[in-house]
Design an enzyme around this catalytic site. Structure first.
Site, PDB file in Angstrom:
ATOM      1  N   PHE A  22      -4.798  -8.948   7.743  1.00 25.67           N
ATOM      2  CA  PHE A  22      -5.592 -10.162   7.917  1.00 25.67           C
ATOM      3  C   PHE A  22      -5.583 -10.909   6.580  1.00 25.67           C
ATOM      4  O   PHE A  22      -6.571 -10.867   5.827  1.00 25.67           O
ATOM      5  CB  PHE A  22      -7.028  -9.830   8.312  1.00 25.67           C
ATOM      6  N   PHE A  70      -8.212  -8.545   3.991  1.00 25.38           N
ATOM      7  CA  PHE A  70      -8.193  -7.097   4.217  1.00 25.38           C
ATOM      8  C   PHE A  70      -7.147  -6.733   5.260  1.00 25.38           C
ATOM      9  O   PHE A  70      -6.613  -7.594   5.969  1.00 25.38           O
ATOM     10  CB  PHE A  70      -9.572  -6.588   4.646  1.00 25.38           C
ATOM     11  N   GLU A  90      -6.525  -3.723   8.379  1.00 26.33           N
ATOM     12  CA  GLU A  90      -7.116  -2.627   9.141  1.00 26.33           C
ATOM     13  C   GLU A  90      -6.067  -1.568   9.406  1.00 26.33           C
ATOM     14  O   GLU A  90      -4.978  -1.855   9.917  1.00 26.33           O
ATOM     15  CB  GLU A  90      -7.682  -3.117  10.468  1.00 26.33           C
ATOM     16  N   ILE A  91      -6.364  -0.332   9.033  1.00 23.32           N
ATOM     17  CA  ILE A  91      -5.501   0.810   9.359  1.00 23.32           C
ATOM     18  C   ILE A  91      -5.891   1.292  10.745  1.00 23.32           C
ATOM     19  O   ILE A  91      -7.045   1.644  10.999  1.00 23.32           O
ATOM     20  CB  ILE A  91      -5.658   1.926   8.310  1.00 23.32           C
ATOM     21  N   VAL A  92      -4.911   1.288  11.648  1.00 20.12           N
ATOM     22  CA  VAL A  92      -5.196   1.567  13.053  1.00 20.12           C
ATOM     23  C   VAL A  92      -4.935   3.032  13.386  1.00 20.12           C
ATOM     24  O   VAL A  92      -5.781   3.707  13.957  1.00 20.12           O
ATOM     25  CB  VAL A  92      -4.352   0.646  13.958  1.00 20.12           C
ATOM     26  N   CYS A 117      -3.087   6.764  11.746  1.00 19.58           N
ATOM     27  CA  CYS A 117      -2.508   7.447  10.587  1.00 19.58           C
ATOM     28  C   CYS A 117      -2.275   8.892  10.983  1.00 19.58           C
ATOM     29  O   CYS A 117      -3.217   9.602  11.353  1.00 19.58           O
ATOM     30  CB  CYS A 117      -3.457   7.356   9.392  1.00 19.58           C
ATOM     31  N   ALA A 118      -1.027   9.341  10.955  1.00 23.12           N
ATOM     32  CA  ALA A 118      -0.737  10.704  11.404  1.00 23.12           C
ATOM     33  C   ALA A 118       0.559  11.215  10.813  1.00 23.12           C
ATOM     34  O   ALA A 118       1.483  10.449  10.527  1.00 23.12           O
ATOM     35  CB  ALA A 118      -0.660  10.754  12.931  1.00 23.12           C
ATOM     36  N   VAL A 119       0.627  12.531  10.605  1.00 27.59           N
ATOM     37  CA  VAL A 119       1.854  13.243  10.245  1.00 27.59           C
ATOM     38  C   VAL A 119       1.991  14.381  11.245  1.00 27.59           C
ATOM     39  O   VAL A 119       1.004  15.060  11.565  1.00 27.59           O
ATOM     40  CB  VAL A 119       1.795  13.791   8.804  1.00 27.59           C
ATOM     41  N   LYS A 154       1.985  19.137   3.081  1.00 27.20           N
ATOM     42  CA  LYS A 154       3.109  19.002   2.146  1.00 27.20           C
ATOM     43  C   LYS A 154       2.933  17.772   1.248  1.00 27.20           C
ATOM     44  O   LYS A 154       3.850  17.417   0.519  1.00 27.20           O
ATOM     45  CB  LYS A 154       4.427  18.892   2.911  1.00 27.20           C
ATOM     46  N   GLY A 155       1.786  17.132   1.349  1.00 30.68           N
ATOM     47  CA  GLY A 155       1.540  15.954   0.523  1.00 30.68           C
ATOM     48  C   GLY A 155       2.056  14.665   1.120  1.00 30.68           C
ATOM     49  O   GLY A 155       1.976  13.605   0.483  1.00 30.68           O
ATOM     50  N   GLY A 206       0.886  12.915   3.653  1.00 28.81           N
ATOM     51  CA  GLY A 206      -0.188  11.977   3.966  1.00 28.81           C
ATOM     52  C   GLY A 206      -0.617  11.184   2.743  1.00 28.81           C
ATOM     53  O   GLY A 206      -0.818   9.972   2.804  1.00 28.81           O
ATOM     54  N   LEU A 208      -9.702  -1.420   5.596  1.00 31.07           N
ATOM     55  CA  LEU A 208     -10.803  -0.983   6.448  1.00 31.07           C
ATOM     56  C   LEU A 208     -10.215  -0.108   7.551  1.00 31.07           C
ATOM     57  O   LEU A 208      -9.098  -0.358   8.020  1.00 31.07           O
ATOM     58  CB  LEU A 208     -11.531  -2.176   7.071  1.00 31.07           C
ATOM     59  N   TYR A 248     -12.474  14.241  11.979  1.00 26.97           N
ATOM     60  CA  TYR A 248     -11.448  15.079  11.376  1.00 26.97           C
ATOM     61  C   TYR A 248     -10.711  14.373  10.239  1.00 26.97           C
ATOM     62  O   TYR A 248      -9.984  14.998   9.465  1.00 26.97           O
ATOM     63  CB  TYR A 248     -10.424  15.513  12.427  1.00 26.97           C
ATOM     64  N   ILE A 308     -12.203  11.971   8.043  1.00 22.23           N
ATOM     65  CA  ILE A 308     -13.045  11.468   6.955  1.00 22.23           C
ATOM     66  C   ILE A 308     -12.669  12.121   5.628  1.00 22.23           C
ATOM     67  O   ILE A 308     -12.568  11.462   4.588  1.00 22.23           O
ATOM     68  CB  ILE A 308     -14.535  11.696   7.278  1.00 22.23           C
ATOM     69  N   GLY A 309     -12.426  13.429   5.647  1.00 24.35           N
ATOM     70  CA  GLY A 309     -12.049  14.146   4.416  1.00 24.35           C
ATOM     71  C   GLY A 309     -10.760  13.619   3.825  1.00 24.35           C
ATOM     72  O   GLY A 309     -10.644  13.436   2.607  1.00 24.35           O
ATOM     73  N   ILE A 366     -12.435  -6.817  13.809  1.00 24.45           N
ATOM     74  CA  ILE A 366     -12.257  -5.442  14.272  1.00 24.45           C
ATOM     75  C   ILE A 366     -13.488  -5.043  15.081  1.00 24.45           C
ATOM     76  O   ILE A 366     -14.601  -5.519  14.819  1.00 24.45           O
ATOM     77  CB  ILE A 366     -12.043  -4.462  13.098  1.00 24.45           C
ATOM     78  N   TYR A 371     -16.071   1.281  16.788  1.00 25.28           N
ATOM     79  CA  TYR A 371     -15.407   2.380  17.491  1.00 25.28           C
ATOM     80  C   TYR A 371     -16.400   3.524  17.632  1.00 25.28           C
ATOM     81  O   TYR A 371     -16.875   4.068  16.636  1.00 25.28           O
ATOM     82  CB  TYR A 371     -14.175   2.819  16.694  1.00 25.28           C
TER      83      TYR A 371
END
Length: 811
Positions: A544, A549, A551-553, A555-557, A564-565, A567, A587, A593, A595-596, A618, A621
């Site tokens: 945007f 800003f 927005e990250i929608v 995020c996964a590996v 293995k670093g 992420g 944002l 799972y 947040i950390g 946005i 959620y």
């Protein structure tokens, strides 16, 4: 570490790719008709590389020598020397097959490609790229009217033609190889910025750096006039020298923009002052004229920069370019007292871009798989892959050194006069000898001298293993997205499908249809992690720009590649990508799972973006937590752990050397046996070698109430002073943009009053330190001629007068 997170929908896609530079033969500064030609070449190459293997062999057979039994000397249909007139279009496009007889010898075309039947697909595609470059130069030779330019095109044509026949890599045969002059134009401009503007506050210095980058970028895509044109314009000139540089520029900088079989170098990196002198006057005139004509098209934030500051910058630089005694062109510019070059970070480092522009906010990324082995080279991304953008910059990034090392090692040349304003400013002088700094830096800059930490060690960075894999080419990072305006690219679509599968598998609570819709939405982009040609992870986001800003929608590996670093390294790449596009806030809605993971990446629940900026863009959620991250544009995130490691090694080495000095055993003090009751501390042998310094004398009030009363009186006097008005309250972001990026530890008189009431100041030193910080911050952010700077100086004198009157320091 959890490398996946489920988030809510987000928004706008990144802007289109930049313009393409002018093609060979297109004079002037603008490549108006060349962009289409370059795109057509890229499209042809992409189409040819995706053709069936027999079609590729037919194309190569036309240019390959005959391998039939006997002494056939045929080098293919296409003669190594082009005919005086180009053939008709219908003859050029006529279809051929491997069973047809060769037009130059009696053997079939298949006899010309027997040596190519078992080569790899990669090698065949490389040769096909050279073939299309040969055909392009073939056209250039016939269309070019200038004799000197025509000769260069013809030489390159024969070179590439020979490379196809011999299946070798094109190697330019010349007496000299790049760089042709030292220091280069880029280094000279770096030295100019250091020489003329190093004393400025960081905000003004940043403006100068932007101007320098703009200037270097213009040179990299400047179209040189031909030697014949220059002879008509400049009568008394070194014609032979200019012709030599013009030929080099065509071979190494201009033609490789389109014939990417040849390695390409940036003009500013391989040429020096000689070439710059030959183009500067004309270039300066045309740049300023272009700026005046296009001033209405300039964004407001760029208008003052270009119309006001850029002409002054060019005038000052012109003096240094044509001066015979300018120090910026010296090989040992910024040499230390020991005679060695101080290894400091370059001020300006221009990233390769697709086209110089006043309005371009950031460089356009290029496809990593097309990059050659020569580090300064840069090739344009194929037109058939417009939505693929790669990571940023060359592998050899400059690492910022420890700030204390730079401050201690950087000195002015003895012959250089100190500016008048600079002489008034207090300078922090390091107490580390310059010789020691040079010696330590020599060991630190040697990679073998830095001990490798085990990847399983507690001291290794989270992204260290991933960074090493990227350096070895095991993994790649690409920003990709779907497009409604361009023809879909097969590889990009396969990667998008792979990302959809990874997100669906790792985020089972998210509907698969929802994931598919967002991944393939043209307004979204995804930073994809590729390993062995397949997608193993990614971050889907929507930018945007108008709201400031992204927005990250998602995020996964993928699960078998986690821990293995990857992420952390993914997020670091995303941060650098957004810094390039001048968006400094993330944002995201993170589930329980994730947040950390996001906390480790610098996210927090304290949202820096004003609520009015993101509400309505946005959606909330359910069951997730809104988290934000503010980026620092001065941090190279993908190399940050390396920088910290290097700085730790520098400090460790300095500590070790200091310890070696103070481990000397001195004889005990014998004066007390002779009846002496007290001696000065500084007279103890070895005490100064430990770094001890005598403390400034002054009366320390031990009674808390008396100290509070004294400090309260002093603070009231300071606040009542006529020059205290700029420092009464904290600086507002709206009044001083970027203030809190420059000033890390702000202070003001209101904050000091609150601290005094809470009995924070238990000693006079704490009170004096906070007051001094107000003055130091003001002088750091504001220029010496400003009213704020003068107020700080006057109020500082008044403050120390009151401190002395109270007896807190010696008069």
């Amino acid at each position: 570490m959890a490398d996946n997170a489920g988030m809510q929908q987000g928004s706008p896609a990144i802007g289109a790719a930049g313009l393409v530079p002018a093609a060979p033969g297109a004079g002037g500064t603008e490549g108006s008709g060349a962009a289409g030609g370059s795109a057509r070449i890229a499209v042809k190459k992409a189409q040819l590389r995706s053709s069936p293997r027999p079609k590729k062999l037919e194309k190569l057979g036309v240019y390959s020598s005959c391998k039939a039994e006997g002494a056939c000397k045929c080098n293919g249909w296409k003669s190594q020397n082009p005919p005086p007139t180009p053939p008709r279009t219908d003859q050029q496009s006529s279809a051929v097959n491997l069973q047809e007889p060769c037009r130059s010898c009696s053997h079939t075309l298949g006899d010309h490609v027997t040596h190519l039947e078992n080569i790899s697909e990669e090698e065949m595609n490389r040769l096909l790229g050279i073939v299309l470059d040969v055909e392009y130069l073939y056209t250039c030779v016939h269309k070019e009217e200038d004799a000197d330019t025509k000769q260069v095109y013809f030489s390159l044509f024969k070179l590439l033609r020979k490379s196809i026949v011999q299946m070798g890599k094109p190697m330019l045969e010349a007496q000299d190889s790049p760089p042709f002059e030292k220091p280069s134009i880029e280094q000279g401009v770096n030295n100019f910025v250091q020489y003329k503007f190093s004393h400025l506050p960081s905000k003004e210095r940043q403006t100068i750096m932007e101007l320098a980058k703009m200037f270097l970028n213009q040179i990299n895509y400047w179209q040189l006039e031909t030697p014949s044109q220059r002879r008509q314009r400049v009568l008394n000139d070194d014609a032979a020298g200019y012709k030599a540089n013009y030929t080099r520029w065509l071979c190494y900088c201009n033609v490789p923009q389109f014939c990417d079989s040849l390695p390409r170098y940036e003009t500013t990196q391989i040429f020096g002052r000689t070439l710059l002198r030959s183009v500067f006057t004309v270039m300066r005139k045309q740049l300023l004229e272009q700026a005046r004509q296009e001033k209405d098209k300039l964004p407001p934030e760029k208008r003052t920069l270009i119309l006001t500051h850029f002409p002054k910058f060019l005038s000052m630089l012109e003096e240094e370019v044509y001066s015979h005694s300018s120090p910026i062109w010296s090989q040992d510019f910024l040499a230390g007292a020991s005679g060695g070059q101080i290894p400091i970070r370059p001020v300006i480092s221009v990233s390769p871009v697709a086209k110089p522009s006043y309005y371009s906010p950031s460089p356009v990324s290029v496809e990593p798989s097309t990059c050659g082995s020569v580090s300064p080279a840069r090739k344009a991304a194929p037109a058939s892959e417009p939505s693929a953008e790669c990571r940023y910059g060359s592998p050899g990034k400059h690492l910022p050194l420890c700030p204390c090392i730079i401050a201690g090692g950087e000195k002015r040349k003895p012959t250089e006069p100190l500016p008048h304003e600079d002489s008034k400013r207090p300078r922090v002088v390091g107490d580390i000898p310059l010789e020691l700094i040079n010696e330590v830096m020599a060991t630190i800059t040697d990679p073998a001298a830095i001990p490798e930490t085990s990847l399983l060690s507690a001291h290794s960075a989270r992204d260290e293993a991933a960074r090493l894999e990227e350096r070895r080419g095991v993994i790649e990072f690409h920003v990709i997205g779907n497009s409604l305006n361009q023809k879909p690219n097969k590889r990009i679509l396969m990667w998008l499908v792979g990302l959809q599968n990874v997100f669906s598998h790792q985020l089972p609570r998210m509907p698969k249809e929802y994931i598919t819709r967002l991944v393939f939405d043209p307004k979204h982009k995804t930073l994809s992690l590729i390993k062995d040609g397949r997608v193993i992870g990614g971050i889907c986001f929507r930018m945007f720009p108008s709201q400031g800003f992204t927005e990250i929608v998602f995020c996964a590996v993928t699960s078998n590649e986690q821990v293995k670093g990857y992420g952390t390294h993914l997020m670091n790449h995303l941060k650098e990508y957004h810094i390039k596009h001048e968006i400094l806030n993330f944002l995201t809605y993170a589930d329980e799972y994730a947040i950390g993971y996001f906390k480790k990446q610098g996210f927090s629940k304290d949202i820096k973006v004003p609520k009015a900026k993101y509400v309505g863009y946005i959606k909330d959620y359910e069951g997730a937590t809104l988290m934000g991250c503010e980026l620092n544009p001065s941090i190279p995130y993908t190399e940050f752990s390396v920088i910290i490691k290097k700085q730790k090694e520098i400090i460790k080495k300095l500590i070790e050397r200091k310890q070696a000095q103070i481990r000397k055993v001195y004889p005990g003090l014998s004066c007390f046996k002779e009846g002496v009751r007290q001696i000065p501390i500084e007279s103890i042998p070895g005490i100064r070698e430990t770094g001890w310094k005598p403390v400034g004398k002054g009366k320390e009030l031990k009674d808390p109430d008396q100290l509070y009363s004294t400090l309260k009186t002093i603070l009231q006097h300071v606040k009542s002073h006529q020059n205290a008005w700029p420092f009464m309250e904290p600086v507002k972001k709206t009044e001083a943009p970027g203030y809190y990026q420059v000033i890390r530890f702000p202070m003001d008189l209101k904050t000091m009053s609150e601290r005094l009431k809470s009995r924070y100041y238990t000693t006079r030193k704490l009170f004096m330190a906070d007051m001094q910080r107000i003055f130091t911050n003001c002088r750091e952010y504001n220029p010496p001629e400003s009213e704020y700077y003068k107020c700080a100086n006057l109020l500082e004198k008044f403050f120390y007068t009151k401190i002395k009157e109270a007896g807190l320091i010696e008069k």
